[in-house]
Design a protein around this motif. Structure first.
Motif, PDB file in Angstrom:
ATOM      1  N   ARG A 135     -39.919  88.448 -71.883  1.00  0.00           N
ATOM      2  CA  ARG A 135     -41.305  88.594 -71.491  1.00  0.00           C
ATOM      3  C   ARG A 135     -41.828  87.223 -71.084  1.00  0.00           C
ATOM      4  O   ARG A 135     -41.547  86.233 -71.756  1.00  0.00           O
ATOM      5  CB  ARG A 135     -42.099  89.131 -72.668  1.00  0.00           C
ATOM      6  N   VAL A 136     -42.530  87.163 -69.968  1.00  0.00           N
ATOM      7  CA  VAL A 136     -43.028  85.868 -69.485  1.00  0.00           C
ATOM      8  C   VAL A 136     -44.039  85.328 -70.496  1.00  0.00           C
ATOM      9  O   VAL A 136     -45.125  85.872 -70.657  1.00  0.00           O
ATOM     10  CB  VAL A 136     -43.674  86.013 -68.098  1.00  0.00           C
ATOM     11  N   ARG A 137     -43.656  84.260 -71.191  1.00  0.00           N
ATOM     12  CA  ARG A 137     -44.514  83.695 -72.234  1.00  0.00           C
ATOM     13  C   ARG A 137     -45.524  82.749 -71.609  1.00  0.00           C
ATOM     14  O   ARG A 137     -46.684  82.701 -71.977  1.00  0.00           O
ATOM     15  CB  ARG A 137     -43.624  82.948 -73.219  1.00  0.00           C
ATOM     16  N   ALA A 138     -45.052  81.969 -70.643  1.00  0.00           N
ATOM     17  CA  ALA A 138     -45.939  81.029 -69.961  1.00  0.00           C
ATOM     18  C   ALA A 138     -45.309  80.677 -68.626  1.00  0.00           C
ATOM     19  O   ALA A 138     -44.103  80.821 -68.445  1.00  0.00           O
ATOM     20  CB  ALA A 138     -46.120  79.769 -70.798  1.00  0.00           C
ATOM     21  N   ARG A 157     -38.056  74.254 -74.916  1.00  0.00           N
ATOM     22  CA  ARG A 157     -38.651  75.502 -74.422  1.00  0.00           C
ATOM     23  C   ARG A 157     -37.677  76.664 -74.322  1.00  0.00           C
ATOM     24  O   ARG A 157     -38.053  77.770 -73.982  1.00  0.00           O
ATOM     25  CB  ARG A 157     -39.259  75.258 -73.040  1.00  0.00           C
ATOM     26  N   GLY A 158     -36.396  76.400 -74.608  1.00  0.00           N
ATOM     27  CA  GLY A 158     -35.411  77.476 -74.473  1.00  0.00           C
ATOM     28  C   GLY A 158     -35.042  77.669 -73.013  1.00  0.00           C
ATOM     29  O   GLY A 158     -35.248  76.771 -72.188  1.00  0.00           O
ATOM     30  N   PRO A 159     -34.510  78.851 -72.665  1.00  0.00           N
ATOM     31  CA  PRO A 159     -34.136  79.067 -71.264  1.00  0.00           C
ATOM     32  C   PRO A 159     -35.372  79.010 -70.369  1.00  0.00           C
ATOM     33  O   PRO A 159     -36.374  79.655 -70.666  1.00  0.00           O
ATOM     34  CB  PRO A 159     -33.545  80.488 -71.267  1.00  0.00           C
ATOM     35  N   VAL A 160     -35.302  78.230 -69.308  1.00  0.00           N
ATOM     36  CA  VAL A 160     -36.391  78.205 -68.330  1.00  0.00           C
ATOM     37  C   VAL A 160     -35.786  78.446 -66.949  1.00  0.00           C
ATOM     38  O   VAL A 160     -34.675  78.021 -66.664  1.00  0.00           O
ATOM     39  CB  VAL A 160     -37.168  76.862 -68.326  1.00  0.00           C
ATOM     40  N   ALA A 161     -36.533  79.140 -66.128  1.00  0.00           N
ATOM     41  CA  ALA A 161     -36.041  79.443 -64.786  1.00  0.00           C
ATOM     42  C   ALA A 161     -37.161  79.247 -63.786  1.00  0.00           C
ATOM     43  O   ALA A 161     -38.297  79.651 -64.039  1.00  0.00           O
ATOM     44  CB  ALA A 161     -35.535  80.885 -64.720  1.00  0.00           C
ATOM     45  N   THR A 162     -36.869  78.575 -62.682  1.00  0.00           N
ATOM     46  CA  THR A 162     -37.842  78.518 -61.600  1.00  0.00           C
ATOM     47  C   THR A 162     -37.587  79.709 -60.708  1.00  0.00           C
ATOM     48  O   THR A 162     -36.482  79.901 -60.215  1.00  0.00           O
ATOM     49  CB  THR A 162     -37.706  77.228 -60.797  1.00  0.00           C
ATOM     50  N   VAL A 163     -38.601  80.538 -60.574  1.00  0.00           N
ATOM     51  CA  VAL A 163     -38.441  81.713 -59.737  1.00  0.00           C
ATOM     52  C   VAL A 163     -39.373  81.614 -58.544  1.00  0.00           C
ATOM     53  O   VAL A 163     -40.419  80.965 -58.595  1.00  0.00           O
ATOM     54  CB  VAL A 163     -38.715  83.030 -60.516  1.00  0.00           C
ATOM     55  N   LEU A 164     -38.934  82.237 -57.488  1.00  0.00           N
ATOM     56  CA  LEU A 164     -39.739  82.317 -56.276  1.00  0.00           C
ATOM     57  C   LEU A 164     -40.176  83.778 -56.169  1.00  0.00           C
ATOM     58  O   LEU A 164     -39.337  84.670 -56.069  1.00  0.00           O
ATOM     59  CB  LEU A 164     -38.873  81.920 -55.089  1.00  0.00           C
ATOM     60  N   VAL A 165     -41.466  83.992 -56.226  1.00  0.00           N
ATOM     61  CA  VAL A 165     -41.969  85.363 -56.101  1.00  0.00           C
ATOM     62  C   VAL A 165     -41.854  85.764 -54.638  1.00  0.00           C
ATOM     63  O   VAL A 165     -42.286  85.031 -53.750  1.00  0.00           O
ATOM     64  CB  VAL A 165     -43.436  85.459 -56.570  1.00  0.00           C
ATOM     65  N   VAL A 225     -40.690  79.701 -65.296  1.00  0.00           N
ATOM     66  CA  VAL A 225     -40.964  80.806 -66.221  1.00  0.00           C
ATOM     67  C   VAL A 225     -40.322  80.528 -67.569  1.00  0.00           C
ATOM     68  O   VAL A 225     -39.153  80.159 -67.647  1.00  0.00           O
ATOM     69  CB  VAL A 225     -40.410  82.123 -65.635  1.00  0.00           C
ATOM     70  N   MET A 226     -41.105  80.707 -68.635  1.00  0.00           N
ATOM     71  CA  MET A 226     -40.565  80.571 -69.991  1.00  0.00           C
ATOM     72  C   MET A 226     -40.600  81.919 -70.684  1.00  0.00           C
ATOM     73  O   MET A 226     -41.486  82.723 -70.416  1.00  0.00           O
ATOM     74  CB  MET A 226     -41.402  79.568 -70.764  1.00  0.00           C
ATOM     75  N   GLY A 227     -39.643  82.138 -71.574  1.00  0.00           N
ATOM     76  CA  GLY A 227     -39.639  83.392 -72.325  1.00  0.00           C
ATOM     77  C   GLY A 227     -38.389  84.227 -72.128  1.00  0.00           C
ATOM     78  O   GLY A 227     -38.243  85.282 -72.740  1.00  0.00           O
ATOM     79  N   LEU A 228     -37.469  83.758 -71.272  1.00  0.00           N
ATOM     80  CA  LEU A 228     -36.235  84.513 -71.070  1.00  0.00           C
ATOM     81  C   LEU A 228     -35.295  84.321 -72.257  1.00  0.00           C
ATOM     82  O   LEU A 228     -35.340  83.303 -72.947  1.00  0.00           O
ATOM     83  CB  LEU A 228     -35.533  84.058 -69.787  1.00  0.00           C
TER      84      LEU A 228
END
Ligand code: GDP
Length: 521
Positions: free
Chosen positions: A235-238, A208-216, A258-261
């Motif tokens: 851009r947030v892909r998924a 998936r490439g770079p993935v990050a868990t973010v807390l909104v 978050v995927m897409g970074l």
């Protein structure tokens, strides 16, 4: 670009508390995180597989209401403090786990110090009550010494007896978390704005490439948003939640993968949503450049106590925070006692954020960084190599001593240097009001004649009517000669003076002054 501004008060909505589980090693933090997750699965599609994304959300009932709680899935105070050192506030409430058969241990206190340094309220989970020799009351008694007094003993801290192994007490613990949140915190955020928050975990995934868990933390994050996260952007892909389900949008306190970074951010980096990809790239590049120059500035200067004190003198801080590490508990305690006895009046305070036996660790340095102006004292101990590097990079001041009185003398001298400078008033000029004009945007301006001295723009001002001061602490915010702005107007000349005081009247006297630092004896 990243801030606390929540926009319109009317748009604020309650958000779930975010919780970190802390405590001594082997006291059951991991087991507790598993138990909470298991007993309170938020409805998951059949066949869904739990994803460990670094945080999860559970449902809990409280006062007949359906509520949610977000747990950071990395136990311990290390990640929490490392994030805080980067300026990120990840946690609203800390659950301090103490095994009832083992009692309070050094890391229990370390964790507590870290929570308290961050002003995060604590709920105590007294774990392993299923075990023989478990003594939950002893834990309550022990923690009283550290300022955590159980509610049943007349204090305000909630203690809950649990067994992470058997799953007992978990619901009560969730309830205690919500009670504490409602009693001590105002957890609201505006879901209508563009999303902001922090990364709590990130890695490079093969597929998936770079993935990050973010807390909104505020706003709502949506698939398709352009974001900047630290120096990464994209851009947030998924998005996926902790059940592995695809998510279209995430509201405050919701953790999502978050995927897409384009790159892997660091834990503690903040993220923001921006208008488009180009803007995202620009901001990310700016951040990278800024970070490079900050890193250079940091490594080129180690902050000394003297510099810290000059900060203090400028009134930026009025507290000297210390982290004391020593070779044996006797010396640590003796040093702390002696330091706390130093008397420098009430203007400056000395606060010990954390004290412990052992080498100076990365956590100590992170705690010092998180608190910005904390100094580490090593009494017959030295930093671990990684801690030394980190301190060097972050410009944290570490002081080494082997004789107690030397430490005391130096800290005392330092504290005395911290005393805020005294200010004295210096008269600058007076002017008599002859006319009053209404000026759009500025308010009432006094057409005046300067009677003595000079009227200087931006100096302090007071208004005197019939010999009585009727307004003080004003500022000469506008000063004009005819139609032109002036920086100063001398005795005998006429001018228009705006001091932001609308009740100014003819015959009032405007007196201007400056506060100057008094030379210290
Ligand atoms: P951590 O280091 O704080 O994350 O501790 P762990 O969650 O790994 O637990 C340490 C050990 O204590 C493990 O062997 C657990 O199975 C055990 N343990 C944790 N909670 C309980 C409990 O409530 N009762 C009993 N009897 N054992 C527990």
């Amino acid at each position: 670009e990243f801030g606390e501004d929540e926009g319109d008060e009317a748009d604020l909505a309650a958000r779930p508390p975010v919780v970190t589980v802390m405590g001594h090693v082997d006291h059951g933090k991991t087991k507790l995180l598993d138990a909470i997750r298991k007993t309170n699965v938020v409805a998951r599609e059949a066949g869904g597989i739990t994803q460990h994304i670094g945080a999860y959300q559970v449902a809990a009932e409280h006062d007949g209401e359906d509520r949610k709680i977000t747990f950071i899935d990395t136990p311990g105070h290390e990640a929490f403090t490392a994030m805080r050192a980067r300026g990120a506030k990840s946690t609203d409430i800390a659950v301090l786990v103490v095994a009832a058969d083992d009692g309070v241990k050094p890391q229990t206190i370390e964790a507590l110090n870290h929570a308290q340094a961050a002003d995060v309220p604590v709920v105590v989970a007294v774990n392993k009550i299923d075990k023989e020799g478990a003594d939950p009351n002893k834990v309550r008694a022990q923690l009283t010494e550290y300022g955590l007094v159980a509610e049943e003993y007349g204090g305000s801290t909630l203690f809950v007896d649990i067994s992470a192994k058997n799953g007992t007490g978990i619901d009560q613990l969730l309830e205690a978390i919500l009670l504490t949140a409602d009693a001590e915190l105002d957890l609201r955020a505006n879901p209508t704005m563009d999303a902001q928050g922090i990364a709590i975990e990130a890695h490079l995934d093969k597929g998936r490439g770079p993935v990050a868990t973010v807390l909104v933390q505020r706003g709502t994050l949506r698939v398709g948003d352009s974001i900047v996260c630290g120096e990464a952007f994209g851009r947030v892909r998924a998005m996926l939640d902790d059940n592995g389900d695809a998510v279209e949008e995430a509201t405050p306190s919701r953790p999502v993968l978050v995927m897409g970074l384009t790159a892997v951010p660091s834990a503690g980096d903040n993220f923001i949503v921006v208008t488009d990809d180009r803007m995202a790239r620009q901001i990310a590049q700016q951040r990278a450049a800024r970070k490079r120059s900050a890193d250079m500035a940091k490594s080129s200067r180690r902050r000394t106590l003297e510099e810290l004190f000059s900060d203090l003198e400028k009134g930026r801080v009025d507290e000297l925070k210390l982290i004391i590490k020593g070779d044996v508990s006797g010396s640590v305690e003796a040093l702390e006692d002696a330091l706390l006895k130093i008397d420098v009046g009430d203007e400056v305070r000395l606060r010990v954020l954390h004290r412990a036996v052992g080498a100076i660790t990365e956590y100590d340095v992170n705690l010092a960084v998180a608190d910005d102006n904390a100094v580490i004292i090593g009494f017959n101990v030295r930093p671990e190599p990684r801690a030394r590097d980190l301190a060097e990079r972050e410009g944290v001041d570490i002081r080494y001593y082997s004789v107690i009185y030397q430490a005391i003398e130096e800290i005392e001298a330092a504290l005395k240097g911290m005393l805020k400078p005294e200010f004295e008033e210096v008269q600058m000029g007076t002017a008599e009001v002859r006319e009053v004009f209404k000026v759009p945007k500025i308010g009432n301006v006094a057409g005046s004649l300067v009677r003595s001295g000079v009227i200087v723009r931006n100096s302090k001002a007071r208004v005197i009517r019939d010999g009585v001061v009727i307004a003080d602490n004003l500022t000469v915010s506008s000063l004009r000669r005819f139609k032109d702005d002036a920086t100063e107007v001398r005795e005998g000349f006429e001018c228009g003076i705006g001091v932001g005081y609308n009740d100014i009247r003819i015959d009032d006297v405007i007196e201007t002054y400056e506060m100057r630092e008094k030379p210290r004896a």
